[in-house]
Each structure stands twice: as C-alpha cells, then as structure tokens.
Scaffold this motif. Structure first.
Motif: not given
Length: 557
Positions: A157-167
């Motif tokens: 989801s956009l939320e989980s993607i943007s909140e991921s710490a790893s590039p």
C-alpha cells in the motif's frame, strides 16, 4: 433540514463515538438520522467550521510537499491548496486535536480548518492514491512499519511503502504496487551497465516504468526479490525459479519469479497471478466478452459441446488460450457433467470443477494426473498443456474412450499443431480420429475508445501490411491519440482473434496419408477456413485495432 446540534451535544456524541471506537461523522449520522453530507454540515455548524462537499473537496490539490500521503491517510486529515495556492486543512472530526496539532506543527502556524464527511475524505484519499505512482512516493516521517501482515505476507500500500525505512524495500514494493495498479501481467527488472531498468508488460507489450542509475541498488533489488522468493542469494551463476505472495487491494496475489544471470549481474521477471481477480472476472464470463462473435463464436461453442473427442487450442505464451478454454468450460458447466482439469498452475478457480495442480517435485505430472483423472469418472477433461509424448498419447486415448478433452499446445498456427503432435510419436490414425478441431489464437490490442480518432494509412503502411488501396475501401481506420486512460499508448484492452481447422473426412485422410501442408491448406480453404491474418484484418476494418498492431502479432501474407 434536521435540527442543529449544540457544541455540548456534539461533545457528548464525540465521547460516545470514541468509547465505541467509531467515527464522529458516522456517530452523528446515527444520532440524528441523517446522511453523511448533513452530518458534516451539523458538525461544522456547531463549531463554526466551513463545510466542504465532495465536489469542492475534489477540486482542491493535496499538499504532498508538506506531508506525505501516508501520514494524511493515517490521521484522516488533509492539507490542501486551492487554485490561488492558499493552504487549508480538512478534517472530519474537530475533536481530533492530535491531528490538528500535527498539521499546524508542519506549517509552523495556524491553519484555516474545514470540515468534510469522513466518507468524502476517505473517497478523495482513495482517489488520490490511485493517481500516485508509488515509485515516486518519498519516505514518510516518523517510525517505519514492518510492511508485513499477520501471515508474514508482504503488504503493498502507499502507506506501507512510504513508511518503509529501507530504500531497496521501498523500490521493490513500489515496483510491484505500480504494476498491479497498471494491470501488468509481468514485471521485468533488468540489470544494465548503469543500474536497474524496470519494465511492465501491459496488454502484451513491454513499457519502461523507471530507470535507477545505481549499480549497488540494482544488486540489492534482485537480492530482495530472491529473499522474498526463498532463493539462494549467494548463487549468481545459474537461473533460479521461485514464488511468493503479497497482500494488496484486499487480497493475496501470487508472483512467480524467474532470476537469470546476465553480463551485468542478474535479471528478474515476476509473473503476476492474481487468482481472485481473475476468478471474479471469469465469474459469468462468456465467450462474447473475449471478442468472439459470428462464425468463430459458433465454432467454439460447437466444439465445446461435442459428446467426445478433442478440442485443441494453440498459440504462444500469453495469447489467452487458458482464458478461452475456461470461458468455454464456464458456459457448459451446468452441473450435469463431471469436469476435471489438471493445470500448471491453476490460474482460475471455477466452482463445481475439480482442479488439480501439477506438482513435479512430488511426482504429479500431467501424464500421471491424467491417468488418475480417467479413474475419477469424468465427462469433460481439461489438460493445461501437452508437453511430452506420454501426455499426448493419454490425452488422445481419453478422447477416443468417450471423454471430451480440452487442451493446449504451443504452435504458431493450426497446421503446425499436426506436425507437433506427430513429432511426439502420436499415432496419426488415432490422433485424427480423436481430434474434433483446432483453434489458433492471438490477442490484439484494441484502440482506446477515449482518444480514438479517424486515421488514413499511408501507402508505405499499406504496402508493409500487404494491402493495396483498393482493398481497404470499406475499412473504418481508427487510431488512439494517447490519453491518461490508455497511459499514452493509444490502446486499451485486448480482444481475441482466431483461426479454426474443423476436421472432416477429407482432412483426416490427407493427414493420415501425410500429404503436404499446401494440400491441407487448400482443402481447409475449400471448407471455409479463414486464417489469423484475415481475422485480424476484419478487426482493423471494424475500427477495433490498427494495422501496426496486427502486423506485430500476425504474419503479413
């Protein structure tokens, strides 16, 4: 109009809603017996906040330069700008002081607050999410989430993607997320001398989704894919195959992974198998929905309702063979006959049909499964693909012993199938006795209806298509200009085109006596067989596709 609510009444409703874990707007709807629009008006009137209707809210532009989408979605609070670039805040619950403090801390000042219904706010956020490319989403502020559900399946989801710490995790997850949104069938991650190129296969054609000029990131992205598919990340010299699942759009989606060594590192291809979506699409699907009409439609239905024999569909990978067979099975699946399929893998799920997945590791091959199926009292059998002589011989024997067998084989046209089956050492007499008919199929992209416009082909295009100006007098040429709905390609969706070889005694005698392909084609033409190219030209003449597209998928004769 309902009676106004006082600030004290609204505060009591808010406290009750908070204890019940529900939304203030919905609590007001229940309390006052009003719809969401009236509930938001009552909330705004009690506290003197301006109220935004859906149309007004949709006209404002989210201020993602101040706060990322994920943070706004989590707090159900939007920062927006109007046409004059004035900043404002939108919220559905004026009692949510934490959300207001968060927004005002970002802008370092007071905000002009507005109220909108929670339903409208959620709808605008959802619509905004559809318009965002996950590859362009920045990392969110605050703590990172693991991005995995309770079952350990990766959540997209956009939320989980943007909140991921790893590039790297963000790159891989956003690539998959965007591909699912775009309706891609495959994702290609190609290592280059500069870094990584991401491509999506949409409607059968590859298009570049992004380039990432970072060699280290390319290696890490492929390693991330290998970890998700439980492959050996230390092995870079031989091909590897695997699979994994992700959770997106409320359902689990399977991805098959193929990793291949290359001169610049490794390439990966992810085949998307969205079984639930395909099953939902297939529910109620009829052959007409695939683009079949007239004589081709009647031929498929006749071959699908014969009492016994073999109906064989051919075409390259991705040409829609399985979809056509399942649409045919759906039409004849009345519950009065036993239908059994064996496939690798099971791509669609049909109610009332026994579907068996091939498992080579456990010894369940097409041939072994087909032998067992014959002891299961079937009426109709579908064999996903004939790959070897043993499967071919058992399928033919099944068709000769009172079963209707649906199957596929890889060949370029209906006549090449004959040579392919004879090469598998199938007895010619048994084969032609069992065979009712062969269909060769291709998928052609359709002109996007949103941007279609009249088009006059030039002499060079007509010549490259094997046509003369006098042959296309009645054609309705259309071409897509390119728009947002078709991602600028001019095409949206695909339809099936097909050629048929329905066997009669003359054709059976020619095949058994090993006559030339030229003699077979002449006999087929006399009985009305039309080639793939002729079917493709019919689609062009009707304005459904273009000459460039049919030149891509069929031979110019």
């Amino acid at each position: 109009m309902s009676a106004e609510l006082t600030a004290a009444e609204l505060r009591r409703i808010a406290e009750t809603a908070r204890r019940a874990g529900t939304d203030l707007c919905r609590a007001v709807e229940e309390h006052a017996g009003v719809d969401s629009g009236e509930a938001s008006r009552l909330i705004g009137a009690a506290y003197g906040y301006p109220v935004l209707a859906m149309a007004q809210l949709g006209a404002l532009r989210p201020a993602f330069d101040i706060a990322p989408f994920a943070d706004m979605a989590k707090r159900r609070c939007m920062l927006v700008r109007d046409a004059a670039q004035r900043l404002a805040g939108v919220i559905s619950d004026p009692f949510d002081i934490a959300a207001q403090d968060w927004a005002e801390a970002l802008v370092e000042g007071a905000i002009d607050w507005h109220v909108a219904s929670s339903a409208d706010l959620e709808a605008v956020l959802a619509r905004t999410e559809e318009g965002i490319q996950a590859l362009e989403v920045p990392a969110a502020r605050g703590e990172a989430l693991a991005g995995r559900g309770e079952s350990g399946v990766e959540v997209l989801s956009l939320e989980s993607i943007s909140e991921s710490a790893s590039p790297v995790v963000r790159l891989v997850n956003s690539t998959m997320y965007d591909a699912l949104r775009a309706g891609a069938s495959d994702i290609h991650l190609e290592s280059t001398a500069e870094g990584l190129t991401v491509k999506y296969r949409i409607d059968g054609v590859l298009s570049v989704a992004g380039n990432f000029p970072d060699l280290a990131q390319a290696d890490q992205a492929i390693s991330r894919i290998k970890v998700m598919a439980e492959l050996d990340i230390s092995e870079r010299r031989v091909p590897q195959d695997g699979r994994f699942r992700v959770f997106a759009r409320g359902r689990e989606i399977d991805l098959r992974v193929s990793v291949m060594p290359s001169i610049f590192g490794e390439d990966a291809v992810l085949r998307i198998l969205d079984k639930k979506f395909l099953t939902d699409e297939l529910r109620g699907l009829r052959l007409e929905n695939l683009g079949f009409a007239g004589a081709p439609l009647a031929t498929i239905r006749r071959l699908s309702t014969e009492p016994y024999g073999m109906f064989l569909v051919t075409g390259p990978t991705g040409s829609g063979k399985t979809t056509t067979l399942y649409a045919a099975l759906s039409e004849i699946n009345t519950g009065e006959t036993k239908i059994v399929t064996i496939e690798d893998p099971v791509e669609y799920q049909l109610p009332g049909v026994l579907q068996i997945p091939v498992n080579e590791k456990k010894g369940l091959s097409f041939a072994r499964g087909l032998r067992s199926i014959l002891r299961h009292d079937p009426d109709k059998i579908m064999v996903g693909e004939i790959r070897d002589p043993e499967t071919a011989q058992i399928a033919v024997q099944s068709a000769l012993t009172g079963h209707l067998v649906f199957t596929t084989v890889h060949a370029n046209n209906v006549f090449d199938v004959l040579g392919r089956m004879l090469h598998m050492e199938v007895d010619p007499y048994s084969f032609v006795s069992a065979l009712n008919g062969i269909m060769a199929q291709r998928l052609v992209r359709q002109v996007c209806p949103a941007c279609a416009q009249p088009f006059e082909p030039g002499a060079a295009l007509l010549a490259a298509s094997g046509l003369e100006r006098g042959q296309v007098g009645g054609y309705k040429f259309l071409q897509g200009a390119g728009c947002g709905q078709c991602r600028g390609s001019g095409y949206r969706g695909r339809k099936a085109i097909a050629e048929f070889l329905v066997l009669n005694d003359e054709l059976r005698e020619l095949i058994v006596s090993r006559q030339s392909i030229r003699a077979l084609k002449a006999a087929a033409a006399r009985m009305g067989t039309r080639t793939l190219r002729e079917a493709a030209l019919d689609a062009v003449g009707a304005g459904e596709t273009t000459l460039q597209e049919i030149n891509r998928v069929t031979f110019v004769s």
